[in-house]
Write an enzyme that holds these catalytic residues in place. Structure first.
Site, short mmCIF file in Angstrom:
data_model
loop_
_atom_site.label_atom_id
_atom_site.label_comp_id
_atom_site.label_asym_id
_atom_site.label_seq_id
_atom_site.Cartn_x
_atom_site.Cartn_y
_atom_site.Cartn_z
N ASP A 83 -5.53 -2.85 -3.36
CA ASP A 83 -4.70 -2.69 -2.48
C ASP A 83 -4.00 -3.95 -2.09
O ASP A 83 -4.48 -4.79 -1.78
CB ASP A 83 -5.43 -1.85 -1.27
CG ASP A 83 -4.50 -0.99 -0.38
OD1 ASP A 83 -3.49 -1.60 0.41
OD2 ASP A 83 -4.38 -0.06 -0.27
N SER A 100 0.93 -1.31 0.13
CA SER A 100 -0.05 0.13 -0.06
C SER A 100 0.99 1.12 0.00
O SER A 100 1.77 1.41 -0.87
CB SER A 100 -0.92 0.10 1.18
OG SER A 100 -1.94 0.91 1.33
#
Length: 809
Positions: free
Chosen positions: A331, A88
């Site tokens: 993500d 991320s």
């Protein structure tokens, strides 16, 4: 002088807007590694600014240089970062740091980007942006809402006008669609990575020659790929895998040539990986390859490494007749927010020239103060949903993975104790095999004969000898099957690869290579042709065994450096031998893929094994019908591999004057490791296999953390939360620049604090006692404040408080 490498593997956890804090830490990691390179350059220039004009006149790099210089009279310490991973927001920092390390580039151009552009006003999609009267009914509630969030601890620090405006804009923007602009994020990453480039650095790297850098970035494949799992009944299951790791590497060859996935041509690949990993669900839309294609087309900019990137990271798509361009990526923190395990796997494939202090440093921007206390009250509906769907999956694996590291280190310590205990016994066996002649002068033919005959001492113990020889034969057959599957383009877990493995083992059983009864030792073997069929299989295809043996020789040489009576001349000779052994190991890297095979060998593999892709196939009948063709193929593969020649190269080195002219105890230790490796492998193989150390060094991995909780030197009284970006569900840093300036500054200061702790901990106690760590930290803090005070104009109170704290430090 004792030499040591402090090798750092950096893991960046996800943290949304706390990525700015991680960027501050990155600046210091880069300064440390640059200082180490500059110190070992020996060009007589002590100023970092002389070599790095992008650095200020007085930077923290100079302070790290002072540390290395202070210990350098007694202890030669080199600092290297060779593994980086991230998820991320951490992936964006991992990508940036890796590019800087790979080509010795500056991170300074990214600082202004983070501070100015990591803002809701910049990231909102044009179609989502609230107009003047959009959801006007929210206006009166923005200030009370922010005040309530502040009261509940979800916002820290002042609620200024910029924060109110950004929060209002965000809350009044479109709902039920991601409000933030994925293409804008990709543009920022692409521009930031491009801005790092500086002319005249094509051949520069912070990785020393003979080393490599691995970058691992996690993403989540929303649709996933089917994977085959082989069980009992039904024989094959198909499960969907959603993890999508991206892997980038730099090889700094000993010749100085760089084979890099981090150069300017690879920037679009790096930008896509970072964009995909940072596609926070609900905030950014998923990432697709076409987004970067369109962005580059609009700028008339090429993507030279596109095909290579897709082949390396999306090969499974083509195997299943899917297009990589159709992949939908979200993500990376959904499934792997803290990629510690992947980092450990990479570490275990890295070897070092000197003694190594191996550290895994995980950068966690979250403080314990950010986490609610474990109360006894029943969680509410939304708290339960958030915990089950988001918080728990992202955080829980960390405990197990770090606990595994502790168990791993315990086993490594026991393994080293077993080696120390067994040395005299193995040395005695080697002395018997060589009839004491290894203590005098010998030829390369003598060494080859001893190596081929070295297993005989255990042949009289069939319960050990037979079972272990079978293990080595199976290991060689595994390599043959992997070569064929690689040449055919079969993925490792596919049904086709499984059938190739089964066919090769059946063929080996038909040719007295994989025996069901006892194996027999070769007597008076002087050449490979004197060996039985099963032994020839290990000679021709035992690449994993050969890597283990050479790595063990390195381990035994490294242990000799600890001898207090080791004089400089002997140490230099050992250095030269280690360089040559490393070259032998590097030469075995060509067998990691089937790319070295000739076109004819690859075509033969594909033609011969085409039937294994059929849905129904009788493998036994296949082997019976094609026995002669299989025999011819294995013979050809053995000739093209020429692993027997690699044995000859090792024999030549270890029978050379460089080894024979060593003092007897040093020569005996090296030859015991090499000639006696069969005995060592019997002792060590189960443990090194369980620890995934089959082809890597035997070393502990010590774990250090950099987080707001670990750097107490400048902590305010009462130890309050100092980072502000974790508020507002992690998006607090996107709401105003003052928050980003606060977190960035703390990131640099915390890194200075922790990096000096880590540097100090690698020194022997007598040397550590001579270092004024307190003074070095203070000088580092002062450099950070001097450099950043003018840039950070929205946090004057923080700057004043910190300067006062540093003065009193």
């Amino acid at each position: 002088m004792k030499q040591k490498e402090l090798r750092l593997a950096i893991v960046f956890f996800g943290g949304v807007s706390l990525a700015v804090y991680q960027h501050g830490i990155n600046r210091e990691i880069l300064n440390l590694v640059r200082a180490s390179k500059h110190y070992h350059r020996h060009d007589g220039s002590a100023s970092m600014h002389d070599h790095y004009p992008d650095e200020p006149q007085h930077s923290t790099g100079d302070i790290y240089y002072r540390f290395l210089e202070a210990v350098g009279e007694q202890f030669d310490l080199q600092v290297i970062v060779d593994v980086v991973s991230g998820a991320s927001a951490g992936a964006m920092n991992g990508v940036a740091l890796s590019r800087a390390l790979a080509h010795d580039l500056s991170l300074a151009p990214l600082t202004d980007m983070w501070l100015a552009d990591a803002d809701i006003g910049q990231l909102l999609h044009a179609d989502a942006r609230a107009k003047r009267w959009s959801k006007w009914f929210f206006w009166p509630f923005v200030r009370p809402l922010l005040s309530r969030l502040k009261h509940e601890g979800l916002i820290i620090g002042p609620i200024d006008r910029e924060m109110q405006e950004r929060a209002s804009m965000f809350l009044r923007s479109r709902w039920f669609k991601p409000p933030l602009d994925g293409r804008r994020l990709a543009t920022l990453i692409l521009d930031g990575l491009t801005s790092m480039e500086r002319p005249g650095t094509a051949g520069e790297s912070l990785l020393p020659p003979g080393t490599r850098l691995d970058l691992l970035v996690t993403a989540t494949d929303f649709r996933g790929l089917d994977r085959s799992i082989f069980i009992h009944d039904p024989p094959v299951l198909t499960e969907r895998e959603h993890r999508r790791p991206f892997h980038f590497q730099l090889y700094h060859e000993k010749s100085g040539h760089l084979r890099s996935d981090f150069d300017l041509d690879s920037v679009p690949s790096l930008a896509f990986a970072a964009r995909a990993s940072a596609s926070y669900p609900g905030a950014f839309p998923p990432a697709r390859i076409g987004e970067v294609d369109d962005l580059l087309a609009a700028r008339h900019r090429p993507w030279p490494t596109r095909a290579q990137f897709i082949q390396h990271n999306f090969g499974g798509y083509r195997d299943q007749r899917k297009e990589p361009e159709d992949a939908v990526l979200v993500d990376g923190s959904i499934l792997d927010n803290k990629p510690i395990k992947a980092t450990l796997d990479a570490i275990r494939t890295h070897s070092a020239f000197r003694e190594v202090d191996r550290r895994l440093i995980f950068v966690d921007p979250h403080s314990q103060l950010d986490k609610p206390p474990p109360g006894t009250e029943m969680p509410g509906f939304f708290a339960t949903l958030r915990g089950a769907l988001s918080d728990l999956p992202r955080t829980d694996p960390t405990y197990k993975e770090l606990a595994d590291v502790g168990r791993y280190n315990k086993q490594v310590r026991r393994l080293k104790q077993a080696i120390a205990y067994a040395r005299p016994q193995v040395a005695k066996l080697v002395d018997e095999v060589t009839e004491g002649r290894s203590r005098g002068r010998f030829t390369v033919n003598d060494l080859r004969h001893w190596r081929l005959s070295s297993t005989n001492a255990l042949a009289g113990t069939p319960i050990v000898y037979d079972s272990f020889i079978r293990t080595l034969v199976l290991e060689a057959l595994d390599f043959v099957a992997e070569l064929i599957a690689g040449a055919c383009g079969f993925s490792r877990e596919s049904t086709a690869s499984h059938r190739v493995q089964e066919a090769i083992e059946l063929w080996a059983a038909r040719h007295a290579i994989l025996l069901t009864d006892s194996y027999f030792a070769a007597e008076n073997a002087y050449e490979n042709v004197d060996m039985p069929a099963f032994a020839k299989m290990t000679i021709d295809f035992g690449v994993v065994y050969k890597k283990r043996r050479l790595n063990f020789v390195l381990h035994e040489i490294s242990d000799l450096y600890d001898a207090s009576e080791l004089h400089a001349a002997a140490a230099e000779d050992l250095d030269l031998i280690k360089i040559q052994v490393h070259k032998l190991i590097d030469a075995l890297a060509m067998y990691d893929t089937a790319d070295f095979l000739s076109e004819r060998a690859i075509a033969t593999c594909r033609t011969l094994f085409a039937p294994v892709t059929a849905q129904r196939m009788d493998v036994e009948q296949f082997v019976a019908d094609r026995d002669a063709e299989l025999t011819g193929l294995v013979r050809r593969l053995g000739i093209e591999c020429d692993l027997a020649g690699k044995n000859d190269d090792a024999d030549t080195l270890l029978s050379s004057g460089l080894v024979q002219n060593l003092e007897p105890r040093y020569r005996t230790a090296i030859l015991t490791g090499y000639l006696g490796y069969f005995y060592w492998d019997v002792i060590l193989h189960p443990a090194v296999t369980a620890l995934a150390l089959e082809t890597g060094p035997i070393e502990e991995i010590l774990v250090d953390r950099i987080s707001p909780d670990d750097a107490p030197s400048l902590a305010p009284p009462g130890n309050p939360r100092v980072l502000l970006g974790g508020t507002f569900a992690g998006f607090g840093g996107f709401l105003n620049r003052a928050t980003r300036e606060n977190d960035y500054l703390w990131g640099r200061l915390h890194a200075v604090d922790r990096l000096f702790d880590i540097l100090s901990s690698t020194l022997p106690n007598p040397i550590r006692a001579t270092i004024d760590l307190h003074a070095l930290k203070k000088a580092g803090f002062e450099c950070v404040m001097e450099e950043e005070a003018q840039r950070l104009h929205l946090v004057p109170d923080l700057v004043s408080r910190l300067r006062a704290a540093i003065a009193a430090f």
